[in-house]
Design an enzyme around this catalytic site. Structure first.
Site, PDB file in Angstrom:
ATOM      1  N   CYS A 113      17.209   6.373  -5.365  1.00 11.79           N
ATOM      2  CA  CYS A 113      18.148   6.188  -6.569  1.00 11.79           C
ATOM      3  C   CYS A 113      17.170   5.462  -7.841  1.00 11.79           C
ATOM      4  CB  CYS A 113      18.961   4.813  -5.959  1.00 11.79           C
ATOM      5  SG  CYS A 113      19.978   5.058  -4.822  1.00 11.79           S
ATOM      6  N   CYS A 135       6.876  -1.653  -3.255  1.00 11.78           N
ATOM      7  CA  CYS A 135       6.626  -0.837  -2.544  1.00 11.78           C
ATOM      8  C   CYS A 135       5.378   0.257  -3.027  1.00 11.78           C
ATOM      9  CB  CYS A 135       7.777   0.196  -2.632  1.00 11.78           C
ATOM     10  SG  CYS A 135       7.643   1.868  -2.159  1.00 11.78           S
ATOM     11  N   SER A 158       2.548  16.858  -8.461  1.00 14.36           N
ATOM     12  CA  SER A 158       2.170  15.501  -8.217  1.00 14.36           C
ATOM     13  C   SER A 158       0.652  15.283  -7.755  1.00 14.36           C
ATOM     14  CB  SER A 158       2.964  14.810  -6.944  1.00 14.36           C
ATOM     15  OG  SER A 158       2.828  15.910  -5.700  1.00 14.36           O
ATOM     16  N   CYS A 195      10.573   4.755   6.367  1.00 10.81           N
ATOM     17  CA  CYS A 195      10.889   3.787   5.490  1.00 10.81           C
ATOM     18  C   CYS A 195      12.523   3.547   5.627  1.00 10.81           C
ATOM     19  CB  CYS A 195      10.877   4.358   3.968  1.00 10.81           C
ATOM     20  SG  CYS A 195      11.439   3.040   2.707  1.00 10.81           S
ATOM     21  N   GLY A 248      16.762  10.623  -8.477  1.00 10.12           N
ATOM     22  CA  GLY A 248      17.897  11.398  -7.796  1.00 10.12           C
ATOM     23  C   GLY A 248      18.455  12.036  -8.308  1.00 10.12           C
ATOM     24  N   ASP A 307      -3.593  16.597  -2.621  1.00  6.83           N
ATOM     25  CA  ASP A 307      -2.127  16.296  -2.532  1.00  6.83           C
ATOM     26  C   ASP A 307      -2.030  14.980  -2.441  1.00  6.83           C
ATOM     27  OD1 ASP A 307       0.479  17.151  -2.781  1.00  6.83           O
ATOM     28  OD2 ASP A 307       0.529  18.304  -0.764  1.00  6.83           O
ATOM     29  N   ASP A 308      -0.650  14.512  -2.780  1.00  7.81           N
ATOM     30  CA  ASP A 308      -0.395  13.019  -2.747  1.00  7.81           C
ATOM     31  C   ASP A 308      -0.148  12.554  -1.387  1.00  7.81           C
ATOM     32  OD1 ASP A 308       2.862  13.185  -2.524  1.00  7.81           O
ATOM     33  OD2 ASP A 308       2.354  14.655  -3.461  1.00  7.81           O
ATOM     34  N   ASN A 320      19.826   0.343  -6.323  1.00  8.83           N
ATOM     35  CA  ASN A 320      18.564   0.976  -5.617  1.00  8.83           C
ATOM     36  C   ASN A 320      17.994   0.322  -4.801  1.00  8.83           C
ATOM     37  OD1 ASN A 320      15.308   1.842  -6.889  1.00  8.83           O
ATOM     38  ND2 ASN A 320      16.463   2.996  -5.339  1.00  8.83           N
ATOM     39  N   GLY A 321      18.045   0.823  -3.419  1.00 12.51           N
ATOM     40  CA  GLY A 321      17.294   0.305  -2.341  1.00 12.51           C
ATOM     41  C   GLY A 321      17.877   0.454  -1.108  1.00 12.51           C
ATOM     42  N   CYS A 344       5.370   2.353   5.700  1.00  9.13           N
ATOM     43  CA  CYS A 344       5.236   3.933   5.725  1.00  9.13           C
ATOM     44  C   CYS A 344       4.029   4.163   6.280  1.00  9.13           C
ATOM     45  CB  CYS A 344       5.691   4.687   4.794  1.00  9.13           C
ATOM     46  SG  CYS A 344       4.747   4.370   3.072  1.00  9.13           S
ATOM     47  N   CYS A 378       4.376  -3.562   0.076  1.00  7.56           N
ATOM     48  CA  CYS A 378       4.837  -3.065   1.240  1.00  7.56           C
ATOM     49  C   CYS A 378       4.329  -1.682   1.303  1.00  7.56           C
ATOM     50  CB  CYS A 378       6.496  -2.880   1.065  1.00  7.56           C
ATOM     51  SG  CYS A 378       7.227  -1.896   2.359  1.00  7.56           S
ATOM     52  N   TYR A 403       3.604   8.518  -5.394  1.00  6.75           N
ATOM     53  CA  TYR A 403       4.350   9.376  -5.561  1.00  6.75           C
ATOM     54  C   TYR A 403       5.616   9.344  -6.361  1.00  6.75           C
ATOM     55  CZ  TYR A 403       7.446  13.667  -4.752  1.00  6.75           C
ATOM     56  OH  TYR A 403       8.053  14.803  -5.027  1.00  6.75           O
TER      57      TYR A 403
END
Lengths: 495, 495, 495, 495
Positions: free
Chosen positions: A24, A260, A307, A406, A50, A369-370, A125-126, A465, A462, A266
């Site tokens: 989002c 995050c 990216s 996540c 999004g 790559d990311d 958002n979340g 992941c 955070c 990314y």
């Protein structure tokens, strides 16, 4: 009805690519002459957060009006008719991922309700990690839900709070939430922006003329010509009224922030600033760390576009190897095509990425790559490089291995689909068939984003992941039978 | 009716950007098991050549079937239903620009007619510069036109030719044409690909398994997994039948080729090969020439993305100045938004391009773009760099000044709108407010594409947009009253 | 392409009902301030003549503009935007049946072409019975067809005529035609209305203020508030220019007229006048003839609504039996529904017609319908009456047995599907399971429409669907292999 | 938001005609193999009760699934895809009037909610006259409404009831309601049908095989091939479970029924049975009463089609005057057209109704219509008769003067627009310009529907629209400031 109750924004499989996806983006404007036009432009700048639905609600001093639609912001909010439908000096908008189809429309935000105190709109958002539990309690008490969105839980908590003022009712509701959220709320009194106590999801405040703006990323302010004021702080509520008064509350006490870290890797646009640092600079710095941690002899540094580009530039500069576009990206990705029976391998990847053969042929390549999620795309890109004549293909990843799902508002495949949850680095290299494979270390990543090294007892971000270190409880998950599947170490993990 | 007779693909103003636009791409497949699926994928790879409509016609041995639609290839040809509607072993497709709206649909190619000899389908990239004159003659003899496309003129010429075979009728028709064309023709006997005697527009031949393919650019072969065989030669007709026999005719004698040099500058994808050379390499070489012809001291080389990137990499490598993404491009351009009254300047440009402030601030910048057309976007980008804190902005252009309209299938604004038609380089610099401005020289451009320098008596390319040296007659134009406006030197041209 | 060449309006099976269907209606207005608005209203009054597509073309003194769409007139021409798109003092429109789907759109009339003499638009009601033959000749000479409509043949004949004036070219074209047509033509000089030499299809002239109008039926004049002037005569061309001059030509000599008698039986609205007589009066008179020719003792006269109502009123008055609505018709017919597995018989018929049980129970019923085509609906309605408790059901038909296909612009099933082509009256009675069955005699029909009895050597009407006496050659049909099927006496015909 | 809270089904002006309009029809099926297909067909037979939206919800033993859409039943539920989307052995559907546009979709019924007890769906025909008051109380306690429908009030009352079983919760909710309702409720346990204590709105029970059906009118059973069992009684709840058990409750005690008499006059289809009597017979009997109460010498009895037809047949039979279709009705009514400037008067009426001139000219006409609402259409029809040459026009109305608004689920104009609220019969006659005007008396009406004169102390029907005698409280209305406007005697009422 279609009752995936309480976990509407649960991570799902990314069909179209092999990336994690932010779920989002939010934008709000108050005391703006053309609040809806500003919000539409701002949302458009957040489109990468999004792409499947967009909505705006505006308040003109007498009435709230909403417009929501599946598809991009431009499809729903570029016409003058659409803007004219939503008059007023306050507006808030939302972009989201969602499953396609008409049914999804009722989940498109911002959500709205007529409360006894008046209209109440919210863009979120979340992900609320105890939304299912809260929802079940509310339904038990007679609440009727119209969406499967966790955002509606917030509205019902506000509606049924026994505090007298809307601000107290909102704080009462937020106290019950667990997880990650960045909210923009509108009432007839004005706008309230707030961020969860750990500040997992981003939210920034901006200004243009008399107008106060809020957005998920600072790039939205650039596009509308506004300037960034500051980040909304973790656990902060900022209230703005129609006289332009701005006040700030911190009702939840002090917590160490845990923003995050994947926003840097990314999600955020490279021209945004996040957690006090330019995202582009952070990504270049990750490339520099990668080059230092894992040097290799090669002829060309080639980003997986787009990216991987900033990290590749950083890597190339640090390593002294030429940066070249060895992969050309199509601007017209989107729907999947029918694969012809006599077509070549990997038409799906080739529609998006094509080898620049004249450049690659006979060369030793460092691919940047990311991240690696499921690994299928990485494997195809390595193969595409070899088909184009590359002599060696060295894969470098600008994040640590993504080994955990996540639960804070990001689409991730279920854990068993994550390549790094299933195997160590060497088997991963074999899987993608690269000559070498290396990831930036978790400490290298922290250094690159300016916080280095990671404080293990109290991490500055955070990074669940990568580490599995979730900073909040996961109440809904703990009640699910497939909890094992989501969190357990898979059996084929190499010891 | 809506009678812009005879010049339907006349250059028109580019509303959405400040670029010349290729008007078409073509793709054909014969003896392919899934001809339509291959063609859809191939067309998708040519999407950059025409984004407003797409069409495919297929032949299954008994019947021709067509499907055409406004919008991208993916919107019209990604579903299995769409592919299944068009069965058969031979198919050809087309992407084009056109004015929007339902009326435009009848101009969407490939066009088709039931001739006395059987079905006849044609996909055309180019512009017939005497189409209006030929059309008027045909109507006089009783022909009824359904579209305003110059392609329909070709069909009527074939239909009314008095030669007995379809091949002779086609050659008879082509002899009457003037201008630029790359055609893919289908009849019940097979496929014919041909290119005008000067080879102005590109056309290449490829192969996968038993199938023979034709396409505007070689990148289409990469995406479908085929290999390129060779270019169709200027003035050549290649006929392929259903037994796989391929034969070649050169009915128009020998001419020195004049392929469009702007394919190298901007139109073709960088991963295509054109006129024997990698487009990416050619663009990098232009950057090198630019750096040599116009050196400057600076801190960063910044491309105007995405078309300026290869030249910028070449420039940076030659000049030894770091290459950086000082401008971030949005992937979600498209419709224009309503400009808020209190919004900042240049929201239109900013939706597409945003300054990477952390990088640009306090720096001396070399900006690299592929061309300057009307100059308005260039001016806004320079200003955006300065707003982001750039100390100096030096503008370098990877093509000579674009001072003349194209009449060979490329959208160009009318001549009086071309900045380089109205003024010399120094006033242009003032107009775009750069600290310095330089274009690559015409000889530098020829060197970069591997032919240099330009042979003035017999140029190796069509470069009319730079030099005004049109390689064919322009019959329709010479009959128009506004001929002066299109070709004359504007009065405000600086002496 | 989809090449049912030359017989586009060939009779096809009526899926939705068991009626013959008129295939077209036309309307034109010249010297009218709001020609398009008048035409839209007039077409709407002719909606019963063609419900699947509608189109209008208007001329504003400078340009012809067209709008066509699938669906009803109201769906396409009720908005002020649609009307405003088509400005001018001359307009003509068309309603038609056609197969559904996008492909059908190119057959929607009026058709238009840019001829050397200027624009040419035509709306056509009828069927050219040598259209296929003419089309093949035109294609041989290089003509390119865009539709499968026989109307386009007329345009090509005009385009390739060697006469100098548009009037002479039109007459030249019409001389080559065979079959039935009522045309409204528009050119920049004005409007031309014409009717085939036998006057098979109807066309009337009207007037309101300075405007001259043409329409398939007089009811269109009632609705727009105009008055009827007279019928266009068989073989007459009426030309109206923009000064209001009206002149009449009879270039084809004298023929005895043969207007379609089925217009009286079913096609025309009862409030129209046709061939000099009120359609309602004619239908009532048929009912009177039926009562005289086939008297029966009964309690109620019940019409099959709505088309059977006038004849039923006539029958009831003549027979002295009460007229009652023993069948109630739904106003919401249309699409077919899915039949539930546990639903009753004949849900398809019941959606349209339902027995009025309280009335029917225990009664002897005379059912009046306008015609029997395939007989399936008649059978179901008889059964529905019995299910509702009717003691006796006597079926009376307000036309002679329909035993032959129409080739003059009317949808008829292929001949072998016509019940009356397969069997005599007594087997038909058994088939529909009525207690008695009778048709009005051909002479009774002629008497009812005011001409009786039929003049066998020179019939006053076209009655080929009853008699097989076709008044023109049927060139296309005579070349088709299935000619036998269409015209021959079926083998199961009862001797 | 668009907050016309609490009176969503408030009477509104009928734009398209001059009729009162029933606002809803409901249909339900349980223990049916194809419940949704049956429901679609049944709803289609009720289409006349609500033409602007339709919805069906089905239960397959595990999940409720809904489909709702603007437009007719056939547009939304005739495809096999639509039916297949809604599998299961229980389904209920709804047709309704509503304002057009997307916003209206959330009001389309049946409504659904996930309650703590499980899914709960409801389809409602009627109007809750204290819905606004109840809604305000619910919102005060934290309820969040998503529609503006009074039906949602019922759901919230059930959700927040403190009784344990769903049946008790429903009865608890219904006790709080005031007004008119016929409900079909679905829960995972089965179907509940109920009717308000006075039985104002109709509801009947039917049977086919093992399936139990409920519908607003018996005609729906005819169309699906079912048989009618009986009416649901006023104040009765009938519960059917999946074992086929049917039980009946009367929780609200005994009341004298007051079914809506206008169902006989206009709303119900003539082939339905209502309050124990054939609607067609009742209407014919009204015509007989009219002829007796108000005899006149005339040549023809002409119905205003279609609703005036049964009364006209009754009148004609009683008076011995021929029944004739002096007005022809178009089947293609619908959208309003643009009125041409040179068009005649009353094109709006003429699109629907056209004089049958050959019949009317020179005659004395008795026109029969079912009711006069605003009088404008009546005036135009009288004028149309005179324009067609009628010598005398006598207007007879098959109901008493409509002088009061309905608050029980019927669209009526606001009271000041009702002609009979503004003036007595003689001024009405002047207004519509008839030679004479008469209404059936209220006692005549009662006699015709089989109940012999009206019992003034305890009327056998709800006849509030004629008498102003409302059988329930009107709580919401009494709180509104415009109460005067709705109920008071207008000032221009002739004494």
């Amino acid at each position: 009805m279609n009752s995936d109750l309480g976990n509407c924004t649960h991570p799902f499989l990314d069909e179209d690519g092999d990336k994690l996806r932010e779920e989002c983006g939010v934008f709000g404007a108050i005391n703006a002459a053309d609040a809806t036009a500003v919000t539409a432009l701002g949302l458009h700048a957040l489109q990468h957060r999004g792409q499947e639905a967009a909505g705006i609600i505006a308040w003109d001093g007498a009435e709230f009006r909403a417009r929501r639609g599946l598809g991009h912001v431009a499809e729903n909010f570029s016409s003058s008719e659409a803007i004219a439908e939503l008059p007023g000096h306050m507006a808030a908008g939302h972009v989201r991922y969602s499953t396609t189809g008409g049914a999804g429309l009722r989940n498109v935000q911002p959500l709205y309700a007529d409360l006894a105190s008046g209209g109440f709109a919210v863009a979120h958002n979340g992900n609320i990690s105890n939304a299912g539990t809260l929802r079940a309690e509310l339904v038990q008490r007679g609440a009727i839900f119209q969406s499967t969105s966790d955002t509606e839980v917030i509205i019902h908590l506000v509606a049924t709070s026994r505090y007298p003022t809307i601000m107290d009712r909102l704080i009462d509701a937020l106290r019950l939430l667990e997880g990650a959220y960045a909210l923009i709320v509108m009432t007839p009194e004005g706008m309230i922006a707030c961020r969860d106590p750990l500040g997992i999801r981003p939210l920034v405040m901006g200004k243009i003329g008399d107008a106060t703006l809020f957005a998920s990323e600072s790039v939205a302010f650039d596009v509308v010509g506004a300037e960034m004021v500051r980040e909304v702080e973790p656990g902060e509520l900022i209230r703005v009224d129609f006289d332009g008064n701005v006040d700030s509350l911190h009702p939840f006490g002090n917590h160490s922030p845990r923003p995050c870290i994947f926003e840097h890797v990314y999600f955020s646009r490279p021209d945004s600033f996040f957690a006090g640092r330019s995202v582009y600079e952070a990504r270049k710095a990750i490339g520099v760390e990668l080059a230092r941690e894992n040097p290799i002899k090669a002829d060309l540094v080639v980003p997986v576009p787009d990216s991987g580009v900033p990290a590749a530039i950083g890597y190339a500069q640090e390593a002294g190897i030429p940066f070249e576009l060895g992969i050309i990206r199509s601007h017209y990705v989107g729907r999947t095509f029918i694969q012809p029976s006599d077509g070549a391998r990997h038409a799906g990847v080739k529609r998006k990425h094509n080898a620049n053969r004249s450049l690659v042929e006979g060369k030793r390549i460092v691919l940047i790559d990311d991240s690696i999620v499921r690994g299928t795309t990485s494997m195809q890109i390595v193969e595409m490089m070899r088909d184009a004549g590359a002599k060696e293909v060295h894969f470098r990843v600008a994040s640590p291995p993504t080994a955990h799902s996540c639960f804070y508002g990001v689409d991730t495949p279920e854990r068993s689909k994550l390549l790094a949850a299933r195997m160590d680095v060497e088997p991963m290299r074999e899987f993608i068939k690269a000559d070498s494979l290396a990831f930036v270390s978790i400490d290298g990543l922290y250094r690159a984003v300016g916080e280095g090294p990671r404080n293990a007892s109290c991490p500055q971000f955070c990074d669940a992941c990568f580490t599995g270190d979730y900073p909040t409880s996961l109440t809904d998950l703990s009640r699910r039978e497939d909890k094992q599947k989501q969190l357990a170490l898979p059996v084929d993990k190499v010891a």
